[in-house]
Design a protein around this motif. Structure first.
Motif, PDB file in Angstrom:
ATOM      1  N   ALA A  68      17.822 -38.961   7.082  1.00 13.63           N
ATOM      2  CA  ALA A  68      16.564 -39.170   6.272  1.00 13.63           C
ATOM      3  C   ALA A  68      17.013 -39.564   4.749  1.00 13.63           C
ATOM      4  O   ALA A  68      17.954 -39.231   4.222  1.00 13.63           O
ATOM      5  CB  ALA A  68      15.604 -38.146   6.163  1.00 13.63           C
ATOM      6  N   ILE A  69      16.311 -40.883   4.335  1.00 17.06           N
ATOM      7  CA  ILE A  69      16.576 -40.997   2.920  1.00 17.06           C
ATOM      8  C   ILE A  69      15.241 -41.067   2.526  1.00 17.06           C
ATOM      9  O   ILE A  69      14.278 -41.838   2.981  1.00 17.06           O
ATOM     10  CB  ILE A  69      17.173 -42.475   2.929  1.00 17.06           C
ATOM     11  CG1 ILE A  69      18.265 -42.567   3.727  1.00 17.06           C
ATOM     12  CG2 ILE A  69      17.447 -42.611   1.410  1.00 17.06           C
ATOM     13  CD1 ILE A  69      18.937 -43.991   3.739  1.00 17.06           C
ATOM     14  N   ALA A  70      14.913 -40.504   1.334  1.00 13.77           N
ATOM     15  CA  ALA A  70      13.550 -40.275   0.695  1.00 13.77           C
ATOM     16  C   ALA A  70      13.583 -40.841  -0.736  1.00 13.77           C
ATOM     17  O   ALA A  70      14.518 -40.679  -1.539  1.00 13.77           O
ATOM     18  CB  ALA A  70      12.991 -38.928   0.631  1.00 13.77           C
ATOM     19  N   HIS A  71      12.532 -41.592  -1.335  1.00 10.66           N
ATOM     20  CA  HIS A  71      12.479 -41.887  -2.565  1.00 10.66           C
ATOM     21  C   HIS A  71      10.793 -41.946  -2.845  1.00 10.66           C
ATOM     22  O   HIS A  71      10.110 -42.335  -1.949  1.00 10.66           O
ATOM     23  CB  HIS A  71      13.230 -43.069  -2.990  1.00 10.66           C
ATOM     24  CG  HIS A  71      12.844 -44.322  -2.794  1.00 10.66           C
ATOM     25  ND1 HIS A  71      13.268 -44.862  -1.411  1.00 10.66           N
ATOM     26  CD2 HIS A  71      11.869 -45.179  -3.019  1.00 10.66           C
ATOM     27  CE1 HIS A  71      12.532 -45.993  -1.173  1.00 10.66           C
ATOM     28  NE2 HIS A  71      11.863 -46.236  -2.347  1.00 10.66           N
ATOM     29  N   TRP A  72      10.608 -41.974  -4.263  1.00  2.93           N
ATOM     30  CA  TRP A  72       9.169 -41.665  -4.485  1.00  2.93           C
ATOM     31  C   TRP A  72       8.879 -42.992  -5.650  1.00  2.93           C
ATOM     32  O   TRP A  72       9.546 -43.256  -6.455  1.00  2.93           O
ATOM     33  CB  TRP A  72       8.692 -40.501  -5.162  1.00  2.93           C
ATOM     34  CG  TRP A  72       8.809 -39.489  -4.422  1.00  2.93           C
ATOM     35  CD1 TRP A  72       9.991 -38.655  -4.053  1.00  2.93           C
ATOM     36  CD2 TRP A  72       7.684 -38.651  -4.025  1.00  2.93           C
ATOM     37  NE1 TRP A  72       9.561 -37.461  -3.195  1.00  2.93           N
ATOM     38  CE2 TRP A  72       8.124 -37.629  -3.059  1.00  2.93           C
ATOM     39  CE3 TRP A  72       6.256 -38.994  -3.977  1.00  2.93           C
ATOM     40  CZ2 TRP A  72       7.271 -36.676  -2.372  1.00  2.93           C
ATOM     41  CZ3 TRP A  72       5.569 -38.035  -3.114  1.00  2.93           C
ATOM     42  CH2 TRP A  72       6.168 -37.039  -2.475  1.00  2.93           C
ATOM     43  N   ASP A  73       7.902 -43.950  -5.148  1.00  5.72           N
ATOM     44  CA  ASP A  73       7.740 -45.152  -5.805  1.00  5.72           C
ATOM     45  C   ASP A  73       7.161 -44.630  -7.350  1.00  5.72           C
ATOM     46  O   ASP A  73       6.645 -43.546  -7.346  1.00  5.72           O
ATOM     47  CB  ASP A  73       6.920 -46.031  -5.182  1.00  5.72           C
ATOM     48  CG  ASP A  73       7.463 -47.037  -4.379  1.00  5.72           C
ATOM     49  OD1 ASP A  73       9.085 -47.009  -4.522  1.00  5.72           O
ATOM     50  OD2 ASP A  73       7.133 -47.831  -3.656  1.00  5.72           O
ATOM     51  N   THR A  89       3.983 -43.169  -4.328  1.00 10.75           N
ATOM     52  CA  THR A  89       4.003 -43.154  -2.785  1.00 10.75           C
ATOM     53  C   THR A  89       5.420 -42.682  -2.375  1.00 10.75           C
ATOM     54  O   THR A  89       6.579 -43.145  -3.049  1.00 10.75           O
ATOM     55  CB  THR A  89       3.918 -44.850  -2.579  1.00 10.75           C
ATOM     56  OG1 THR A  89       2.898 -45.185  -2.938  1.00 10.75           O
ATOM     57  CG2 THR A  89       4.002 -45.059  -1.055  1.00 10.75           C
ATOM     58  N   LEU A  90       5.460 -41.986  -1.299  1.00 10.05           N
ATOM     59  CA  LEU A  90       6.776 -41.441  -0.838  1.00 10.05           C
ATOM     60  C   LEU A  90       7.242 -42.304   0.281  1.00 10.05           C
ATOM     61  O   LEU A  90       6.337 -42.681   1.137  1.00 10.05           O
ATOM     62  CB  LEU A  90       6.381 -39.934  -0.256  1.00 10.05           C
ATOM     63  CG  LEU A  90       7.849 -39.638   0.760  1.00 10.05           C
ATOM     64  CD1 LEU A  90       8.858 -39.183  -0.062  1.00 10.05           C
ATOM     65  CD2 LEU A  90       7.119 -38.206   1.320  1.00 10.05           C
ATOM     66  N   VAL A  91       8.360 -42.877  -0.037  1.00 10.65           N
ATOM     67  CA  VAL A  91       9.040 -43.752   1.124  1.00 10.65           C
ATOM     68  C   VAL A  91      10.133 -43.025   1.518  1.00 10.65           C
ATOM     69  O   VAL A  91      11.008 -42.501   1.163  1.00 10.65           O
ATOM     70  CB  VAL A  91       9.648 -44.926   0.104  1.00 10.65           C
ATOM     71  CG1 VAL A  91      10.334 -46.046   1.476  1.00 10.65           C
ATOM     72  CG2 VAL A  91       8.778 -45.616  -0.401  1.00 10.65           C
ATOM     73  N   LEU A  92       9.920 -42.859   3.063  1.00 14.79           N
ATOM     74  CA  LEU A  92      10.748 -42.094   3.598  1.00 14.79           C
ATOM     75  C   LEU A  92      11.552 -42.963   4.770  1.00 14.79           C
ATOM     76  O   LEU A  92      10.523 -43.334   5.751  1.00 14.79           O
ATOM     77  CB  LEU A  92      10.154 -40.828   4.291  1.00 14.79           C
ATOM     78  CG  LEU A  92      10.956 -39.926   5.178  1.00 14.79           C
ATOM     79  CD1 LEU A  92      11.910 -39.214   4.181  1.00 14.79           C
ATOM     80  CD2 LEU A  92       9.823 -38.887   5.962  1.00 14.79           C
ATOM     81  N   HIS A  93      12.839 -43.274   4.906  1.00 12.27           N
ATOM     82  CA  HIS A  93      13.599 -43.703   5.905  1.00 12.27           C
ATOM     83  C   HIS A  93      13.914 -42.542   6.901  1.00 12.27           C
ATOM     84  O   HIS A  93      14.644 -41.413   6.395  1.00 12.27           O
ATOM     85  CB  HIS A  93      14.755 -44.531   5.476  1.00 12.27           C
ATOM     86  CG  HIS A  93      14.609 -45.662   4.696  1.00 12.27           C
ATOM     87  ND1 HIS A  93      14.049 -45.955   3.667  1.00 12.27           N
ATOM     88  CD2 HIS A  93      14.781 -47.127   5.065  1.00 12.27           C
ATOM     89  CE1 HIS A  93      13.936 -47.046   3.143  1.00 12.27           C
ATOM     90  NE2 HIS A  93      14.316 -47.829   3.891  1.00 12.27           N
ATOM     91  N   SER A  94      13.735 -42.793   8.086  1.00 11.90           N
ATOM     92  CA  SER A  94      14.096 -41.556   8.933  1.00 11.90           C
ATOM     93  C   SER A  94      14.356 -41.899  10.326  1.00 11.90           C
ATOM     94  O   SER A  94      13.779 -42.949  10.727  1.00 11.90           O
ATOM     95  CB  SER A  94      12.999 -40.298   8.732  1.00 11.90           C
ATOM     96  OG  SER A  94      13.443 -39.571   9.563  1.00 11.90           O
ATOM     97  N   ALA A  95      15.410 -41.127  10.790  1.00 14.65           N
ATOM     98  CA  ALA A  95      15.736 -41.452  12.353  1.00 14.65           C
ATOM     99  C   ALA A  95      14.675 -40.632  12.949  1.00 14.65           C
ATOM    100  O   ALA A  95      15.050 -39.465  13.324  1.00 14.65           O
ATOM    101  CB  ALA A  95      16.878 -40.956  12.454  1.00 14.65           C
TER     102      ALA A  95
END
Ligand code: FAD
Ligand code: FES
Ligand code: FES
Lengths: 300, 978
Positions: free
Chosen positions: B375-380, B384-390
């Motif tokens: 997972a890769i998370a960042h907050w705009d 807004t939480l932006v979460l890349h996840s498998a």
């Protein structure tokens, strides 16, 4: 997973490799193919600060007949010399693995997977002294010797005396395994390797047995030995005493019994000690039988 | 110490600064950004990292880059020069040898090296060359076909395989398939078009979560508990914080009391353990650092002092009075009790001709996708939480993140990059996603966390181990009179999907056979082990295994042929089961007939030599769950208040938008359905194309980003083909309806008379070449602006009965299948070779037959593997003894059987173009068929999974199976060693 911080040394000669290892002491490890060592470092089974790569040390690779001339050791006249840095794949492809020596291919063929076989070395398989390693049993029944060298000289000794415990050998600080020497087998000798693993591909042996049998002109067993892998702290050689005249089945059953008696297996995730003993019995029988058949088929 | 070195990669010198201990894999991926080589295990077991070194395949994870100067390194990126696929790559694409694609680069390179050395490699050589490359999706069948096609391909297109005797070319040996032709009039649906993502996957261009790198990104690691049960006394992170490069450490003291999980009534997972740990591997802290190596080292430096408490590790012990409690709220550790009783079971048993009771035990089977969770998370800046996840269920992750962080769902954006297989383990929100988001918020930077293979085993969420007591009654003719079962499901330390698992374990048994009287008592039990979850076939494979074994035993008791006894009990179309499930289309009987015929059953059953055996079993599954996991509408849980259950879907479970580009030449399909390797992107674009009447090659998928694609519940319960397929078909039809008047004007006819196909519009009696579809689309745009069609799908209302738990097992449609398996057993060692499978399935009308076969082949190998090889083992401290791919063995290409997969003719009116499911149903017949074949070969039934050589031998020797005994671990969790 990552390795600890290490320094890698690239000695260009055996003397330099040996001196480096001696100087750095127990915090240094020889690095051959690294298929065991890199995993052990990542999982912290082994801790080391220095790796001494053997890649640039000359004369450690290749499979060849020992040059003619009087070797220091009469047993080794005409022996096959397998350089310690020879990969398993190179050994597997060597045209020198003929006759009873082709039993080695039964070990190289089923060991690990292609990728590992292209990286792993013969020396690493032996010097690592992992109890389930595949080459030692076959080499033991073939009467192999190890060639050990350091900056202060070279010595050869029978492989059977090389292993002192799980992952422990007779190598002294600064010493390297430089070659395996396999003496030419007596005529009418057959050898075989029987291995049991839980999976068909890429799985280590749960138990393995190598056998070598020499027959006389009449096809009777003149000499026989077995060697066991994965069922004792070190690979075990079992010399079978010359027995009375008896049927093949009796001889094989007797060999299997002796093999079981010589084994000292552990319980682990791959099988219980009882099951391993049963495997030794079956594998010893199978290895003996095919070694015997091959001995009888072998042309003098 | 950084050193400079120059590597020769894909024939280019690449100067790079490295650490001496860096592996080639890390250097390729992290420094040279060549991410085609994948990390599946990092210790040489999986082959995902395979590259060529001077032309020979090697594991990049085992090589130190510093030793490779002057050597020639070839990665997957170096194979297709100038963008043209090699013949081998084309064969992979066309033969369906790619599913999730995670194993593909390594597989292709291993095969390329083999073919370079042996252009006419034999089947044995191919298998040997690929035995070090694990694939969890394909069952290796299509891979073998692709490589053999290359090994045998001649310039004139014929097959060069020579028969052993006369050396003459013979036809290709690839097993034939029993496909019905596509329905007439369909141009895309029903055709085996190659996957839309295959070319990206075969060239290494497809990006998975761990391949992504965001600007300013940092790396994190989760610290796991080394003990099974204990109170946290003190956590000292000072040594970890002091390590240069460490940016942050969080523990239970830094997180809210909020809990999360899967079933809203049982959110029992803490963000990080606050007071107690409940299994080895329970997350206690997370560490962020400038790189992964530093994070890993810092994780080992977090000192946690525990007060160790007694642990209960066995489900049957855990329910005894006085056993330590895993959670205070679950009395006697019973997480869920299911009590279902239909008809009069006792009376029916009393009146039965034969009754037999047996006890069966399952195993801990891990999904083992080749891609570890990441997972890769960042907050705009707008929060807004932006979460890349498998992940395989992006919407549920979005829902859970909203719950955890108390933000509206609209403020959570989930991006699902390519996913390397899931099989259920990626269906729930996991600690990586939570910890990455927590750390990212504190640091104001993107945070990436990737599980190691060992972490994966400690997180687990694999199959429940089920302890099953089954009792079956038959009349004289072998017809089922009654069935009762009692199951204790070992669930581990958290609820996860377990409530549903416990219901599924009972509810799916009556879908296959007519069972007039039925009782099920299920107990999902908590133990101090990693939590179990949903795995392919959710809850059903072990009970189905047990039921099929018992039926086969009783068939023998009564002297009835096993296939015949199934025929006598087989489900028929349009039947309501005893537990109120509505069976619609059902071609179960056809699968029995076809398997009997094609497996040569009558010639083989009971007639094979000792040591050889054949067995049969059946199975089936839902095509999507009838109800959503949470109640009410799409909204944060805490805003909603208690929801009363309504017997209908509140909102559509699948939603699609199609936008046609302004020139009419391409169509963008937006739908949140999660492509995880099962092929949903491909079949959805086929369905959309069919519905619009354009070639499927004009479709482009946008399914990865929740900001773009509307909600779909995700890839679980085999729901995507039916549910997302229906939504997409509706969206496609909406587009077609919008342009119909324009096409009609061009054709000079009434709009309803227009028919679209192949990118043209036709009318009966009009010009045979019709008019261009895109011209109609352009004219629409000229008048109205964007040409957009939308569609949605809700399961039918009123599914299921009115008893507690009646919702689980409901579905718009059910699949059916039967498999025969042949084995050879070495009677001296007990070793089993699974030789052959003949499988027929009723999956409705296939959208893409090649993909159906791919699912079947993958399911057969996965399930055969779990039947004879797989079991996560624990020591008496609750530590996993085999958390790696050399201790936990899954089948290699050398172990995989030869598979014949067939599809029977079927049409499901509720499915898109008649389709149902295949992904999970295909697993269900397998376990029982293998067990039956082994019993047939050896004369002994092993009722305890996995059926290991050791158990077979013990049974053959008449000795009781070895008692539990001390096992030496191969490896312990990292945290316990730090
Ligand atoms: C996935 C996988 C599967 C495997 N399967 C098998 C299998 O089926 N059968 C099997 O037998 N093995 C197997 N192995 C283990 C391993 O590959 C072999 O034992 C291999 O031969 C070790 O050789 P290496 O060159 O890689 O040794 P390295 O890892 O380089 O070294 C191993 C040890 O030996 C020492 N050493 C190496 N060479 C010398 C030398 N010349 N002199 C002194 N000391 C030396 C090193 O310092 C180290 O301690 C497997 C390994 C992996 C990763
Ligand atoms: S990552 Fe290298 S073999 Fe698995
Ligand atoms: S396609 Fe092989 S692992 Fe998924």
């Amino acid at each position: 997973m990552h390795l600890p911080d290490v320094t890698i040394h690239h000695p260009a000669s055996l003397a330099e490799a040996s001196a480096t290892l001696r100087r750095l002491g127990p915090r240094a490890r020889a690095l051959a193919g690294g298929t065991d060592l890199v995993v052990d470092l990542k999982t912290r089974r082994v801790d080391a600060d220095h790796l001494v790569s053997l890649a640039r040390v000359p004369h450690l690779r290749g499979v060849e007949r020992a040059p003619l001339g009087a070797p220091a050791n009469g047993d080794l006249a005409g022996a096959l010399r397998i350089g310690a840095l020879t990969t398993i794949a190179q050994l597997d492809r060597s045209p020198e693995l003929r006759g009873s020596l082709s039993a080695l291919r039964e070990a190289t063929r089923d060991m690990a997977a292609t990728q590992v076989r292209h990286t792993a070395t013969v020396g690493g398989n032996i010097a690592g002294a992992v109890p389930c390693a595949d080459l030692p049993p076959v080499l033991l029944v073939l009467g192999a010797w190890v060639e050990i060298a350091s900056d202060s000289g070279t010595r050869t000794l029978p492989l059977v005396s090389f292993f002192t415990g799980p992952r422990q050998t007779l190598l002294a600080p600064g010493e390297l395994l430089t070659a395996i020497l396999v003496p030419p087998p007596p005529t009418r000798t057959g050898a075989a390797y029987a291995r049991f693993s839980l999976r068909e591909g890429n799985a280590i042996a749960v138990a393995s047995v190598a056998a070598a049998v020499t027959v006389d002109d009449a096809g009777r067993i003149a000499r026989a030995s077995l060697a066991l892998g994965a069922v004792a702290p070190v690979p075990r050689l079992v010399e079978l005493p010359p027995g009375p005249e008896r049927s093949d089945d009796d001889a094989i059953a007797d060999a299997a019994r002796r093999a079981v008696a010589a084994s000292d297996p552990i319980n682990d995730i791959r099988g219980s000690a009882e099951y391993r003993r049963e495997l030794v019995r079956v594998l010893a029988g199978r290895a003996m039988r095919s070694a015997l058949e091959r001995a009888r088929e072998a042309r003098p | 110490m950084t050193i400079a070195c120059t590597l020769t990669v894909n024939d280019e010198p690449r100067p790079v600064a490295i650490e001496p201990g860096d592996t080639l894999l890390d250097v390729l991926r992290d420094r040279l950004r060549l991410t085609g080589a994948k990390k599946g295990c990092d210790v040489g077991d999986c082959g995902a990292c395979t590259v060529l070194l001077d032309g020979e395949p090697v594991n990049a994870c085992l090589l130190l880059a510093a030793t490779l100067e002057g050597r020639r390194i070839t990665t997957i990126e170096g194979l297709a020069r100038g963008g043209t696929l090699t013949g081998l790559q084309r064969a992979f694409v066309e033969e369906g040898a790619i599913q999730c694609g995670y194993c593909t680069p390594g597989m292709v390179l291993s095969a390329a090296a083999l073919l370079a050395r042996h252009p006419e490699a034999t089947r044995e050589q191919v298998k040997d060359a690929l035995a070090g490359n694990l694939c969890r999706c394909t069952g290796y069948t299509a891979i073998l076909r692709a490589v053999e096609r290359c090994a045998n391909a001649r310039p004139d297109g014929t097959c060069a395989r020579r028969s052993a005797e006369d050396g003459r070319p013979t036809p290709c040996q690839c097993p034939p398939r029993g496909d019905a032709p596509a329905r007439p009039g369909l141009a895309s649906v029903g055709h085996s078009v190659p996957r839309v993502d295959a070319a990206d996957k075969v060239t290494g261009r497809a990006l998975y979560t761990a391949d992504l790198s965001l600007p300013d990104m940092v790396h994190a690691k989760v610290v796991l508990s080394p003990i099974a049960h204990g109170r946290i006394r003190r956590i000292d992170a000072s040594r970890a914080r002091a390590l240069p490069g460490v940016l942050d450490v969080i523990t239970g003291a830094d997180v809210t009391e909020n809990t999360y999980g899967v079933s809203p009534a049982r959110y029992d997972e803490e963000l990080l353990a606050r007071a107690k740990v409940r299994h080895v591997g329970d997350p206690v802290a997370a560490v962020a650092a400038i790189d992964e190596k530093t994070a890993e080292r810092a994780a080992a430096l977090v000192e946690v002092e525990y007060e160790e408490l007694p642990a209960v590790l066995d489900a049957l012990e855990a329910v005894k009075p006085g056993a330590p409690l895993v959670h205070d709220r679950y009395e006697r550790n019973v997480n869920t009790h299911v009590a279902h009783d239909f008809g009069d079971v006792d009376a029916a048993f009393a009146a039965s001709h034969a009754v037999r009771e047996e006890v069966f035990t399952g195993n801990f089977v891990y999904q083992c996708p080749m891609e570890p969770q990441a997972a890769i998370a960042h907050w705009d800046h707008d929060g807004t939480l932006v979460l890349h996840s498998a992940t395989q269920a992006p919407h549920y992750v979005q829902y859970m993140m909203a719950h955890v962080f108390h933000v509206p769902l609209g403020k959570v954006r989930v991006i699902r990059p390519h996913v390397g297989g899931g099989f259920g383990v990626k269906a729930a929100t996991n600690p990586l996603e939570v910890c990455a988001a927590l750390l990212a918020r504190r640091l104001g930077r993107p945070v990436r966390i990737v599980f190691s293979r060992e972490d994966m085993f400690h997180y687990y969420r694999g199959r429940h181990k089920q302890h099953m007591r089954f009792k079956l009654g038959l009349d004289r003719g072998g017809r089922i009179t009654a069935f009762s079962s009692e199951i204790h499901l070992d669930g581990g330390a958290y609820s996860s999907f377990g409530v549903a698992t416990a219901y599924y374990a009972g509810s799916m048994i009556p879908t296959l056979y007519k069972i007039p009287n039925y009782r099920y008592n299920g107990y999902r039990v908590m133990t101090h082990k990693p939590a179990c979850g949903a795995m392919r076939g959710h809850g059903v494979p072990q009970p189905r295994f047990a039921f099929e074994c018992l039926l086969n035993m009783m068939a023998d008791d009564l002297g009835i042929d096993p296939i015949e006894i199934r025929r006598r009990n087989a489900m028929t179309p349009h039947t309501r089961t005893v537990n109120d499930l509505d069976i619609g289309s059902c071609e179960f009987l056809a699968t029995l007939d076809a398997v009997e015929r094609d497996s040569a059953w009558r010639e083989k059953y009971g007639r094979l030599p000792k040591g050889r055996g054949i067995g049969v079993a059946s199975g089936g599954f839902v095509s999507g769950a009838g109800y959503c996991i949470y109640r009410g509408q799409v909204q944060m849980t805490h805003e909603k208040g208690p929801e009363k259950f309504q017997k209908k879907s509140i909102f559509p479970h699948a939603n699609a938008v199609i936008r046609v580009t302004e020139d009419g030449m391409a169509a963008i399909l937006m739908i949140g359905a999660a492509e995880i390797g099962q092929g949903s992107d491909t079949i959805l674009s086929q369905i959309a194309a069919e519905a619009m009447g354009i070639p499927h090659t004009r479709l482009r998928m946008k399914s990865q980003d929740s900001d773009i694609a509307p909600l779909d519940l995700g890839s679980y319960s085999s729901r995507v083909t039916l549910m997302a397929g229906n939504a997409v078909a509706a969206a496609g039809a909406a587009v077609a309806d919008k342009i119909r008047p324009y096409a009609a004007a061009m054709l000079g006819c009434a709009p309803p008379a227009v028919r679209f196909a192949h990118g043209r519009a036709f009318v009966e009696g009009g010009p045979p070449e019709g008019v261009a579809w895109e011209e109609a689309a352009r004219r629409y745009f000229n008048e109205h602006g964007p040409l957009v069609g939308t569609g949605c799908y809700k399961p039918p209302e009123g599914l299921g009965g009115d008893f507690k738990g009646a919702t689980v097992g409901t579905s718009p449609a059910y699949s059916f299948g039967t498999a025969a398996c042949e084995v050879a057993v070495d009677l001296d060692t007990g070793k089993v070779r699974v030789q052959r499978f003949t499988d027929y399935h009723d999956c409705g009308t296939p959208i893409n037959p090649q993909q159906v076969h791919g699912q079947v082949e993958g399911a057969i190998v996965m399930s055969a593997s779990e039947t004879i090889l797989e079991d996560v083992q624990f020591d008496d401290k609750g530590r996993v003894l085999n958390p790696n791919l050399h201790g936990y063995l899954i089948m290699t290409i050398k172990d995989a059987p030869e598979i014949f997969s067939g599809i029977v003719e079927s049409y499901e009116p509720r499915g898109p173009f008649g389709a149902k499911e295949i992904g999970e149903g295909a697993t269900l017949p397998v376990l029982g068929a293998v067990a039956h074949a082994i019993a047939n070969a050896t004369g002994v039934w092993i009722k305890d999974l996995p059926i290991t050589p050791e158990k077979i031998l013990a049974a053959l020797h008449g000795s009781p199976p070895a008692a539990p005994r001390h096992r030496s671990p191969t490896c312990l969790p990292t945290a316990s060693k730090g």
